[in-house]
Design an enzyme around this catalytic site. Sequence first.
Site, PDB file in Angstrom:
ATOM      1  N   ASP A 375      -1.055  -1.310  12.150  1.00 17.86           N
ATOM      2  CA  ASP A 375      -0.125  -2.384  11.805  1.00 17.86           C
ATOM      3  C   ASP A 375      -0.667  -3.646  12.478  1.00 17.86           C
ATOM      4  O   ASP A 375      -1.537  -3.587  13.347  1.00 17.86           O
ATOM      5  CB  ASP A 375       1.303  -2.038  12.267  1.00 17.86           C
ATOM      6  CG  ASP A 375       2.349  -2.902  11.543  1.00 17.86           C
ATOM      7  OD1 ASP A 375       1.972  -3.947  10.960  1.00 17.86           O
ATOM      8  OD2 ASP A 375       3.539  -2.543  11.567  1.00 17.86           O
TER       9      ASP A 375
HETATM   10  C1  NOJ Z   1       3.835  -6.036  10.158  1.00 16.93           C
HETATM   11  C2  NOJ Z   1       4.670  -5.042   9.428  1.00 16.93           C
HETATM   12  O1  NOJ Z   1       5.221  -4.124  10.346  1.00 16.93           O
HETATM   13  C3  NOJ Z   1       3.897  -4.288   8.365  1.00 16.93           C
HETATM   14  O2  NOJ Z   1       4.799  -3.486   7.640  1.00 16.93           O
HETATM   15  C4  NOJ Z   1       3.195  -5.246   7.463  1.00 16.93           C
HETATM   16  O3  NOJ Z   1       2.502  -4.540   6.461  1.00 16.93           O
HETATM   17  C5  NOJ Z   1       2.255  -6.110   8.274  1.00 16.93           C
HETATM   18  N1  NOJ Z   1       3.013  -6.849   9.284  1.00 16.93           N
HETATM   19  C6  NOJ Z   1       1.496  -7.119   7.423  1.00 16.93           C
HETATM   20  O4  NOJ Z   1       2.352  -8.078   6.938  1.00 16.93           O
END
Ligand code: NOJ
Length: 994
Positions: A375
Site C-alpha cells: 500500500d
Molecule cells: C492508500 C489506500 O489504502 C489504497 O487502498 C490505495 O489503493 C492507495 N492509497 C493508492 O491510492
Amino acid sequence: MPLKAPEAYELDRSESPAMDHSHDEDSDVSDVDEFDPLRSSGRPYTDDASQPIRSVFDSEKNGSFSKQPLAWLDTQRKRGWLQRWLIPSRFCCVLILLFVATLVLLLSAGGIWVYKAAVPDDGESEPWYPTPRGGTVESWKDAYKKAADLVGQMTLVEKVNITSGIGWSMGMCVGNTGPVDRLGFPSLCLQDGPLGLRFVDNATAWPAGITVGATWNKELMYERGKGHGFEAKKKGINVILGPSMGPIGRLPAGGRNWEGFGSDPTLQGIAAAQTIKGIQDTGVMATAKHYVGNEQEHFRQSWEWGTPNAISSNIDDRAMHEIYAWPFADSVRAGVASVMCSYNQLNNSYACQNSKLMNGILKDEMGFQGFVQSDWLAQRSGVASALAGLDMTMPGDGLKWADGNSLWGAELTKAVLNTSVPMERLNDMVTRVVAAWYQLGQDDKDEWPAVADRGGPNFSSWTDDKEGELHPGSPNSKETGVVNKYVPVRKTDESGDHDALARKIATEGIVLVKNSDSMLPLNRTGKGVVYKAGTEKIKVGIFGEDAFPNPNGNNACEDRGCNVGTLAMGWGSGAVELPYLVSSWETLKANFVEDRYEVTQWRYNDDHEGAASMASEQRTCIVFINSDAGEGFLSWDGIKGDRNDLHPQKNGDALVKNVAEHCENTIVVVHTVGPTILEEWIEVPAVKAVMIAHLPGQESGNAIADVLFGDVNPSGRLPYTIAKKEEDYGPSSGILFYPNGIVPQQNFSEGLYIDYRYFDKHDIEPRYEFGYGLSYVDFKLNSLVVNTRGSIGELPKGRPKGLKPPKMDDSLPSPESALWPEGMRKLKKYIYPYIDSTSDIKKGAYPYPRGYGRAHELSPAGGGEGGNPDLFETAVVVQASLTNLGDIPAACVVQVYISYPSNVTDTDGEPVDMPVKVLRAFEKYYFDEPKRVPVKLELTRRDLSYWDVKRQNWVIPQGEFTLHLGFSSRDLPMQSTFSTLLGLNLRGNQDGAR
Ligand code: NOJ
C-alpha cells in the site's frame, strides 16, 4: 539505453535511507518475524504485561525511532548548545528548560513503560523463509516461461526498475513503475479501484462494494468487474487497485468497510473472486487488497495519527485462516495478478514485511503466483520487506510521503550488489511482475500499444486540462504534453451501456427491511389510491438533504470527503469523480404523474417545525437520511475515517421521528456505508417502509424509483447485521480511538465471532440479521436433498508437487554496471535504480531476521492457487426447489449455512470451539414465468473444514453436520444432516416457506 530518463538536472538523494550494511537499522528487522505463540494454541492474543520486553534503546533492530533521541542530544552537545544556556542572565530560561526537560523525561519514561507493556518481546509473528518462487502452477506455466526469458535479458538496474514505483505523481497514475524500454516492457500504470477509476474523466461511478455485496448476485459481481476492467483498459491502466476484501467489517464503524462486500468471509470471497474474474477477463490486472487486518482507520499507518508506528492487529492463527485470509485465498484461486499488503502491523510485524503473511500464508499455502505490492508508504523497511516477500514498492517513495527517497530503487540495487538481498529473490520479484503481465496478455501490442504508438495512460490523475505536466511531482521538471485525451468508456459498442448496468446493481443492492401494510410498492399513476373525495391531488413530500444533490457540485469535496447532499459513495482513495449523479428528488418528481400527484420538497435535516408542518399535509412522506465514512487521510465533521457511532448522521433520527409524528405513511430511505442503528424510530407505526439503499454511485435516484414503484421487485439482502444497539456487536467491536501504547495494540480477541457469528453465539436478537431482506412476494423452499460426494475424510489429499520454477541466472553483475549512465539528466525526487559510486557497496554480515537461515517446511495446505486443490473439490451437493408464491416477477437469494458436529476435539483430545453456523454458499434465482425453480448449490472440502492450528491444515471434523437452507442467517426453514463418519446422505425436512 538509460532507464527512466526524463529531462532533468540533478538528483537530491542526500537523505536516502540505505539498504546496505552501513544502514541496517533502517530496515527495522525487529518487526519482521519472530515466533508466534498463538500458532500452537490458536487462542486469541491477549496483552501480557508480564512478558519480557524488548528495550526501546537496546537493539539496532528498533531502527531510527529508538536511536533518534540519543543521536539528537549528541549533535546538540557537539554544537555547544547546552553550554550556551548556562549563562546566569538566562537563568529563568534555564529553569523553564529544566521544567520542560523534566516533563519530557517523565513523558518518555511513561512512553517507555507503555511501550514495554504493550509490545511483546520480539514480536509475535513466526519467521517464514525463504520466499517461495513463482511459476509452480500449470495455469501460469506459459506466462512464467516468457517472463523468465525476458527477465533473463535484463540488467540489474532494469530489474530493480520494475520493482519500484517512480515516486508520487511522477507519472500519470497513482502508481507508476519504471519501464525497460530496451526490451519493450512498459511502465505499468496502477490506479484505484475499487469503486471505479479514481481521478479519471467520464468513467462510471459504480455502486460501492458494500452495495454489490448486498445484491448477493454473482453475475452482477462479475459484470461490474468486467465493466470496471473495460474502462481501465481503454484509459491505459494496467493494474486496478481493487477489489477490497479487507477490512472485512470486523468493526461495524470501520471507515472503509464499504469498499468491500460485507462482514462474512464467504460472501467477501465469492464477490471478490467474481470481481477479479470480470476485471481480468478484459486483460487488466486486479489487486486483492488490503492484506490483511486493516480493520480500522485510526492508527492504520505510521505518523498519520501521531504515533510513530502503525497499529498492530493481533489475530490468532485460526481466525486468520477462517476469516481474514479466506477471501484472499478465493482471490488467488480466481487467478488474481496482484495482492496489496496493508499499512498496519500484524502481530507486531508490519504487514509489508511480515514473512509469515507473505511468504508463508500467501505464497506457500495459497500458492500465489502474482506479485505483492505495498500500500502507499506501507513499506517500512528495505531488505526486510524484500526477504519477507514484498515484490513491488508503491508509490516508490519510502518512509515519507513524496520526498523522493525510496527504500528500494537505488537502495535495492545496492542491497543486491552487497548480497543482503539475494539475486534469486530479486529475480523472483521481477519475474512475478512480468509473468502477471504476460498472463493477462498485456504483451499484445495491438491491445496494449506502447507509449511510442500512442498507448499508455491517456488521462492524468493531476489535472483535468488537456495539456499538463508529465512529472508534476518533480520540482525541476518542466516537461508538458497532452495528458488528457478524454476517451469515452461508459457507453460504447464494445462495452454496452455501463450506466444501465450500474443502475441494475444499485437497484439490486437496495435492501427492503420493513414494509408494513404493504406500503410499497407505490403507484406512480395514482390509480386505485383513495384519497379524500374530490379532485384534490395526492400529496407526497420528499424530506431530507440526502434526496438532493450537493449544491456545490457532485464532486465539490476532494475524494468525496464530505457528507453534503445525497450520499453516493464513501470517501478516500476508493472514491471517484462522479460523471453525473441522479438524485432521488429528480427521479421521484419526474415519476409521480403530475395531474394526480403534488410532490413537495423539504431539503433540510434541521428545521423541525418546517418539516413537521409540511409533513402534516402529506398523504405520503419519503424521508432520506444517511451515514458516511471513509479513508483516514481525510476527515469530515469530526469523523476521521471511522464513524464515531452507528447512528444516521446530520440529525437523521430526529428528522424521521419528526416527520413520522405528523405523517402516517412514512417511508425511510437510508444511504449508508454499513450497519446503521434504526432503533429510535423503526417501531413507530407510521414508519411503514424502510429501504437500506447503501452507496449507489451515479444512478442513485433511478435505483430508488425502480424499487419504490415496483418496477423491480427488491431482492437485496443485508451483507451485515443491523443491531439494536452498538454494544450488541460485542466488547471488541469498537474502534480504538485513542492509542493504548506507542505501538497501538488491537487484539482480535473475539476470534471467529464477528457479526452474525457473535450474535448467534451469545443469542442476541438483532434488529435485522445478516442475509435478511424483503421482497414484494413470498417464497417457499421444499424437497431438500443433500448428497455427499467423494471422500470427506479428515484431511485433504497430500500436497501436489507442483512445477519447478523457471531457471534463472542468479549471479551478480559488476557494481559498475549499476552506475549512472554518463550524461543522463536527472529529475529531482524521481526514483531511479542507479547508484552513485561503487564504494557504496559494502559487504558484511547483514543481521538477518531470526529464522532466515533455515528453510521453512512447506504447508500441507498448499500446492495450488488458493491452496491444496483437494480443498476445492465438491464435497456436498444441495438440491431443493424454490417457489415464488406471488404473481409478479421476483428474485430470491437462497443461502446455505452449516453447523459443525458437536463436541469436536483435536488430536490431543482438546475441545475445538465451533460457531453456531457459518454461511458457505448462496445463489440468486430469478422468476419471470415459471413459479418453481430447481435449486442446486455445492460445498467444497474447505467449506466443511476448520483450520487446525496444531496440524496446520484444514480438517473436516468427523461426525454429523447440519445443513441449513433458507433466506437469511435467522430464517432457515430447511435443515438436513449428513455424517462424515458414515457417509450417509439424509433427507431434510420437506418444506419451508417465508
Ligand atoms: C492508500 C489506500 O489504502 C489504497 O487502498 C490505495 O489503493 C492507495 N492509497 C493508492 O491510492
